[in-house]
Design an enzyme around this catalytic site. Structure first.
Site, PDB file in Angstrom:
ATOM      1  N   ASP A  34     -77.402  23.063 -33.259  1.00  0.00           N
ATOM      2  CA  ASP A  34     -77.763  23.287 -34.663  1.00  0.00           C
ATOM      3  C   ASP A  34     -76.982  24.460 -35.247  1.00  0.00           C
ATOM      4  O   ASP A  34     -76.837  25.497 -34.584  1.00  0.00           O
ATOM      5  CB  ASP A  34     -79.250  23.670 -34.753  1.00  0.00           C
TER       6      ASP A  34
ATOM      7  N   GLU B  86     -78.691  20.657 -41.539  1.00  0.00           N
ATOM      8  CA  GLU B  86     -79.874  20.123 -42.216  1.00  0.00           C
ATOM      9  C   GLU B  86     -79.604  19.812 -43.684  1.00  0.00           C
ATOM     10  O   GLU B  86     -78.900  20.558 -44.372  1.00  0.00           O
ATOM     11  CB  GLU B  86     -81.022  21.147 -42.143  1.00  0.00           C
TER      12      GLU B  86
ATOM     13  N   GLU C 125     -86.780  13.454 -39.614  1.00  0.00           N
ATOM     14  CA  GLU C 125     -87.942  14.241 -39.145  1.00  0.00           C
ATOM     15  C   GLU C 125     -89.148  14.085 -40.055  1.00  0.00           C
ATOM     16  O   GLU C 125     -89.048  14.293 -41.280  1.00  0.00           O
ATOM     17  CB  GLU C 125     -87.556  15.718 -39.008  1.00  0.00           C
TER      18      GLU C 125
HETATM   19  O1  KIV Z   1     -84.382  22.385 -33.960  1.00  0.00           O
HETATM   20  C1  KIV Z   1     -84.750  21.342 -33.397  1.00  0.00           C
HETATM   21  O2  KIV Z   1     -85.246  21.340 -32.267  1.00  0.00           O
HETATM   22  C2  KIV Z   1     -84.542  20.102 -34.123  1.00  0.00           C
HETATM   23  C3  KIV Z   1     -85.211  18.875 -33.600  1.00  0.00           C
HETATM   24  C4  KIV Z   1     -86.673  19.000 -33.703  1.00  0.00           C
HETATM   25  C5  KIV Z   1     -84.725  17.654 -34.258  1.00  0.00           C
HETATM   26  O3  KIV Z   1     -83.878  20.077 -35.098  1.00  0.00           O
END
Ligand code: KIV
Length: 261
Positions: A86, A117, A185
């Site tokens: 991420d 995101e 989500e």
């Molecule tokens: O940060 C995370 O763990 C996520 C998942 C829940 C999809 O983005």
């Protein structure tokens, strides 16, 4: 055989979608080794680690440097799964250049793809640029935790027709921009089904019903390690309680002289 972005991208076209994609999160070398040994297709270094491993209330305080440290640790624990990281809040929102620098740093740390995101035009533009520069991107729509303040909490999204239409449009735009898959989500199952049907890239659901091409959960929830789990999480073990009991036993044995023997 190690999982590649190409294999995930072609999941639907090659008929592999008969077997849904299994995704779990990791935040350090131990969690990465466990998830990889379990045979997950994708290991996600999700920014949920801000809450799960660092104790913050939201994902917002996580910095790029925090994420790089965790990404490097996870890399050392993964052999077969595809590793996606991420991009933390404020590392990609400010400009295309910042997004490329942040995402490139994650690839240097060992990631094979990054996740961003949102699906509005700003994010779509970032995705287009990253993909052009050879950085694979996973999208994420619906409940996007970095926008928790705008949502007024970690609430289910897409409940009205207007919201559902917007989320479907965002998912299509992310596909158009070159995303190789998209996390859906905490949205209604019917909306996730419609998005999954509309896209040729795989959807990965979390709290989005059973019609997605894959499913993701936070590993600390799956293992029962976290103090709190979201309503859609399934808890497969109670390791938190077992760990407390093991640690209590150690303390007791030290105090009674039973350990060391
Ligand atoms: O940060 C995370 O763990 C996520 C998942 C829940 C999809 O983005």
């Amino acid at each position: 055989m190690a999982v590649s972005v190409d294999r995930i991208l072609r999941w639907k076209q090659t008929g592999q979608s008969a077997q849904p994609i299994a995704v779990l999160t990791a935040w350090d070398v131990m969690s990465a080794q466990i998830v990889d040994a379990a045979g997950a297709d994708i290991v996600l270094v999700g920014d949920s680690l801000a809450m799960v491993a660092l104790g913050y209330d939201t994902t917002l305080p996580l910095t790029l440097e925090d994420m790089l440290i965790c990404a490097r640790a996870v890399r050392r624990g993964v052999q077969n799964a595809l590793m996606v990281v991420d991009l933390p809040f404020l590392s990609y929102q400010t400009s295309v250049e910042d997004a490329i620098r942040a995402a490139g740093g994650m690839l240097k740390a060992g990631a094979q793809a990054v996740k961003l995101e949102g699906g509005h035009e700003g994010v779509v533009e970032r995705v287009r640029h990253l993909v052009q520069w050879g950085i694979p991107v996973m999208g994420h729509v619906g409940l996007t935790p970095q926008s928790v303040n705008q949502f007024g909490g970690f609430r289910k999204q897409g409940k009205t027709q207007t919201e559902a239409d917007r989320i479907l449009t965002e998912a299509k735009a992310l596909e158009q921009a070159g995303a190789f898959s998209i996390v859906l989500e905490h949205i209604p199952a019917e909306l996730a089904r419609d998005i999954t049907k509309a896209l040729s890239i795989p959807t990965i659901g979390i709290g989005a019903g059973s019609h997605c091409d894959g499913q993701v959960l936070v590993t600390a929830d799956v293992l029962g390690l976290s103090a709190w789990q979201p309503p859609f999480a399934k808890v497969y073990a109670n390791l938190r309680q077992q760990a407390i009991e093991a640690a209590q036993q150690f303390c007791g044995e030290v105090r009674s002289g039973q350990y060391p023997a």
